[in-house]
Motif scaffolding. Sequence first.
Motif, PDB file in Angstrom:
ATOM      1  N   MET A   1       0.964  -1.130  -0.345  1.00 58.50           N
ATOM      2  CA  MET A   1       0.242   0.269   0.092  1.00 58.50           C
ATOM      3  C   MET A   1       0.917   1.427   0.070  1.00 58.50           C
ATOM      4  SD  MET A   1      -3.001   0.588  -0.584  1.00 58.50           S
ATOM      5  CE  MET A   1      -4.207   0.809   0.441  1.00 58.50           C
ATOM      6  N   ARG A   2       0.752   2.206  -0.632  1.00 52.37           N
ATOM      7  CA  ARG A   2       1.644   3.271  -0.812  1.00 52.37           C
ATOM      8  C   ARG A   2       1.536   4.020   0.389  1.00 52.37           C
ATOM      9  NH1 ARG A   2       0.454   8.629  -5.207  1.00 52.37           N
ATOM     10  NH2 ARG A   2       2.338   9.672  -4.039  1.00 52.37           N
ATOM     11  N   THR A   3       2.442   4.463   1.296  1.00 48.95           N
ATOM     12  CA  THR A   3       2.552   5.871   1.265  1.00 48.95           C
ATOM     13  C   THR A   3       2.506   7.125   1.517  1.00 48.95           C
ATOM     14  OG1 THR A   3       4.927   5.639   2.959  1.00 48.95           O
ATOM     15  CG2 THR A   3       3.063   3.484   3.322  1.00 48.95           C
ATOM     16  N   SER A   4       2.726   7.782   2.811  1.00 47.04           N
ATOM     17  CA  SER A   4       3.422   9.161   1.928  1.00 47.04           C
ATOM     18  C   SER A   4       4.718   9.339   1.740  1.00 47.04           C
ATOM     19  CB  SER A   4       3.041  10.925   3.400  1.00 47.04           C
ATOM     20  OG  SER A   4       3.449   9.449   4.363  1.00 47.04           O
ATOM     21  N   HIS A   5       5.091   8.296   1.852  1.00 44.36           N
ATOM     22  CA  HIS A   5       6.945   8.323   1.864  1.00 44.36           C
ATOM     23  C   HIS A   5       7.200   7.932   0.212  1.00 44.36           C
ATOM     24  CE1 HIS A   5       7.693   8.633   6.086  1.00 44.36           C
ATOM     25  NE2 HIS A   5       6.889   7.864   6.308  1.00 44.36           N
ATOM     26  N   ASP A   6       5.442   7.769  -0.241  1.00 38.36           N
ATOM     27  CA  ASP A   6       6.195   7.019  -1.307  1.00 38.36           C
ATOM     28  C   ASP A   6       5.240   8.102  -2.705  1.00 38.36           C
ATOM     29  OD1 ASP A   6       7.024   4.075  -0.693  1.00 38.36           O
ATOM     30  OD2 ASP A   6       4.783   3.813  -0.389  1.00 38.36           O
ATOM     31  N   THR A   7       6.249   8.064  -3.941  1.00 45.97           N
ATOM     32  CA  THR A   7       5.741   8.979  -4.706  1.00 45.97           C
ATOM     33  C   THR A   7       5.317   8.039  -6.014  1.00 45.97           C
ATOM     34  OG1 THR A   7       7.618  10.024  -4.472  1.00 45.97           O
ATOM     35  CG2 THR A   7       6.485  10.745  -5.820  1.00 45.97           C
ATOM     36  N   PHE A   8       3.813   8.209  -6.455  1.00 45.56           N
ATOM     37  CA  PHE A   8       3.784   8.156  -8.093  1.00 45.56           C
ATOM     38  C   PHE A   8       4.031   8.654  -8.803  1.00 45.56           C
ATOM     39  CE2 PHE A   8       0.694   8.857 -11.951  1.00 45.56           C
ATOM     40  CZ  PHE A   8       0.657   7.946 -12.096  1.00 45.56           C
ATOM     41  N   HIS A   9       4.557   8.457 -10.268  1.00 40.81           N
ATOM     42  CA  HIS A   9       5.278   8.148 -11.181  1.00 40.81           C
ATOM     43  C   HIS A   9       5.187   8.688 -12.458  1.00 40.81           C
ATOM     44  CE1 HIS A   9       8.944   8.074 -13.913  1.00 40.81           C
ATOM     45  NE2 HIS A   9       8.429   7.482 -14.670  1.00 40.81           N
ATOM     46  N   LEU A  10       5.192   9.529 -12.914  1.00 36.99           N
ATOM     47  CA  LEU A  10       3.962   9.534 -14.437  1.00 36.99           C
ATOM     48  C   LEU A  10       5.276  10.006 -15.568  1.00 36.99           C
ATOM     49  CD1 LEU A  10       1.352   9.215 -16.172  1.00 36.99           C
ATOM     50  CD2 LEU A  10       1.489  11.246 -15.662  1.00 36.99           C
ATOM     51  N   ALA A  11       5.551   9.589 -17.132  1.00 37.52           N
ATOM     52  CA  ALA A  11       6.370   9.835 -17.848  1.00 37.52           C
ATOM     53  C   ALA A  11       5.427  10.376 -18.724  1.00 37.52           C
ATOM     54  CB  ALA A  11       7.538   9.369 -18.522  1.00 37.52           C
ATOM     55  N   ILE A  12       5.877  11.830 -19.525  1.00 35.44           N
ATOM     56  CA  ILE A  12       4.997  12.071 -20.374  1.00 35.44           C
ATOM     57  C   ILE A  12       5.809  12.413 -21.757  1.00 35.44           C
ATOM     58  CG2 ILE A  12       2.784  12.738 -19.664  1.00 35.44           C
ATOM     59  CD1 ILE A  12       3.478  15.896 -19.617  1.00 35.44           C
ATOM     60  N   PRO A  13       5.446  12.142 -23.077  1.00 39.63           N
ATOM     61  CA  PRO A  13       6.444  13.443 -24.404  1.00 39.63           C
ATOM     62  C   PRO A  13       5.617  15.038 -23.817  1.00 39.63           C
ATOM     63  CG  PRO A  13       3.967  12.661 -24.813  1.00 39.63           C
ATOM     64  CD  PRO A  13       4.067  12.241 -23.344  1.00 39.63           C
ATOM     65  N   ALA A  14       7.157  15.411 -24.071  1.00 41.79           N
ATOM     66  CA  ALA A  14       7.023  16.762 -24.722  1.00 41.79           C
ATOM     67  C   ALA A  14       7.488  17.110 -25.427  1.00 41.79           C
ATOM     68  CB  ALA A  14       8.495  17.332 -23.030  1.00 41.79           C
ATOM     69  N   ARG A  15       7.955  18.123 -26.984  1.00 41.49           N
ATOM     70  CA  ARG A  15       8.081  18.748 -27.906  1.00 41.49           C
ATOM     71  C   ARG A  15       9.029  19.329 -27.344  1.00 41.49           C
ATOM     72  NH1 ARG A  15       2.969  17.553 -29.840  1.00 41.49           N
ATOM     73  NH2 ARG A  15       1.843  19.340 -29.573  1.00 41.49           N
ATOM     74  N   LEU A  42       9.982  16.773 -12.666  1.00 43.24           N
ATOM     75  CA  LEU A  42       9.627  16.994 -11.849  1.00 43.24           C
ATOM     76  C   LEU A  42       8.636  16.909 -10.750  1.00 43.24           C
ATOM     77  CD1 LEU A  42       7.913  19.046 -14.681  1.00 43.24           C
ATOM     78  CD2 LEU A  42       9.463  19.939 -13.919  1.00 43.24           C
ATOM     79  N   ASN A  43       8.919  17.791  -9.499  1.00 44.45           N
ATOM     80  CA  ASN A  43       7.801  17.699  -8.371  1.00 44.45           C
ATOM     81  C   ASN A  43       6.720  18.179  -9.213  1.00 44.45           C
ATOM     82  OD1 ASN A  43       6.255  17.235  -5.983  1.00 44.45           O
ATOM     83  ND2 ASN A  43       7.746  18.109  -4.738  1.00 44.45           N
ATOM     84  N   PHE A  44       5.463  17.016  -9.518  1.00 43.35           N
ATOM     85  CA  PHE A  44       4.249  17.265  -9.665  1.00 43.35           C
ATOM     86  C   PHE A  44       3.165  17.598  -8.483  1.00 43.35           C
ATOM     87  CE2 PHE A  44       0.130  16.466 -11.680  1.00 43.35           C
ATOM     88  CZ  PHE A  44      -0.015  18.053 -12.399  1.00 43.35           C
ATOM     89  N   PHE A  45       3.654  18.219  -7.513  1.00 41.79           N
ATOM     90  CA  PHE A  45       2.167  18.766  -6.515  1.00 41.79           C
ATOM     91  C   PHE A  45       2.292  17.467  -5.915  1.00 41.79           C
ATOM     92  CE2 PHE A  45       0.211  20.595  -9.606  1.00 41.79           C
ATOM     93  CZ  PHE A  45      -0.033  21.887  -9.404  1.00 41.79           C
ATOM     94  N   GLY A  46       3.538  17.054  -5.653  1.00 44.01           N
ATOM     95  CA  GLY A  46       3.875  15.428  -4.390  1.00 44.01           C
ATOM     96  C   GLY A  46       4.017  14.498  -5.010  1.00 44.01           C
ATOM     97  N   ASP A  47       3.626  14.440  -7.060  1.00 43.97           N
ATOM     98  CA  ASP A  47       4.579  13.337  -7.503  1.00 43.97           C
ATOM     99  C   ASP A  47       5.512  13.647  -8.715  1.00 43.97           C
ATOM    100  OD1 ASP A  47       2.600  11.162  -5.862  1.00 43.97           O
ATOM    101  OD2 ASP A  47       1.489  12.632  -6.843  1.00 43.97           O
ATOM    102  N   GLN A  48       6.128  12.244  -8.616  1.00 46.11           N
ATOM    103  CA  GLN A  48       7.169  12.481  -9.765  1.00 46.11           C
ATOM    104  C   GLN A  48       6.539  12.634 -11.331  1.00 46.11           C
ATOM    105  OE1 GLN A  48      10.393   9.423 -11.084  1.00 46.11           O
ATOM    106  NE2 GLN A  48      10.871  11.012  -9.896  1.00 46.11           N
ATOM    107  N   LEU A  49       6.922  13.544 -11.896  1.00 44.01           N
ATOM    108  CA  LEU A  49       6.398  13.710 -13.252  1.00 44.01           C
ATOM    109  C   LEU A  49       7.762  14.045 -14.375  1.00 44.01           C
ATOM    110  CD1 LEU A  49       4.216  14.378 -16.019  1.00 44.01           C
ATOM    111  CD2 LEU A  49       4.527  16.972 -15.549  1.00 44.01           C
ATOM    112  N   VAL A  50       7.972  12.754 -15.182  1.00 45.54           N
ATOM    113  CA  VAL A  50       9.097  13.320 -15.935  1.00 45.54           C
ATOM    114  C   VAL A  50       8.810  13.245 -17.509  1.00 45.54           C
ATOM    115  CG1 VAL A  50      10.770  12.077 -17.013  1.00 45.54           C
ATOM    116  CG2 VAL A  50      10.760  11.432 -14.306  1.00 45.54           C
ATOM    117  N   CYS A  51       8.839  14.305 -17.550  1.00 44.93           N
ATOM    118  CA  CYS A  51       8.964  15.502 -19.343  1.00 44.93           C
ATOM    119  C   CYS A  51       9.952  14.639 -20.371  1.00 44.93           C
ATOM    120  CB  CYS A  51       8.749  16.639 -19.235  1.00 44.93           C
ATOM    121  SG  CYS A  51       7.422  16.920 -18.159  1.00 44.93           S
ATOM    122  N   HIS A  52       9.861  13.923 -20.797  1.00 47.66           N
ATOM    123  CA  HIS A  52      11.034  13.511 -21.941  1.00 47.66           C
ATOM    124  C   HIS A  52      10.667  13.575 -23.229  1.00 47.66           C
ATOM    125  CE1 HIS A  52      12.450   9.797 -19.595  1.00 47.66           C
ATOM    126  NE2 HIS A  52      11.062   9.689 -19.006  1.00 47.66           N
TER     127      HIS A  52
END
Length: 133
Positions: A1-15, A42-52
Amino acid sequence: MRTSHDTFHLAIPARDLDETEQFYVRQLGCHLARRYADRITLNFFGDQLVCHLSPDEPRREPRLYPRHFGVTFARRDDFDALLRLVEIRKVPLFLPLATRFNGTVEEHHTIVLRDPTDNLLEFKHYEDPRMMY
């Protein structure tokens, strides 16, 4: 189960990484964690966003369904603070502020933004916190 110590990760494209950084950091207020020649993290509202970097990402007219991401705010004050930031910084809107499922237990307020690569970001707040999931 996710806790406040964990971070959701999402990768998206960036032109274009400069435009992407401008949108997420200077307009939305996200924290730039790292920048490389091929991506920004990026720190995206507490989660990790990677723009490739994806300069060949095809231009398309975005549709909200089936692909979008964002934040569901537990507190209305946090949602309202984002709305003020969007208005002050003139962040590009895909869909303006709206109330969905009015008068039902699923009632929520939503706004959809469009980043420079046409990724859609939905931010929302449910009146009944049990509906967040």
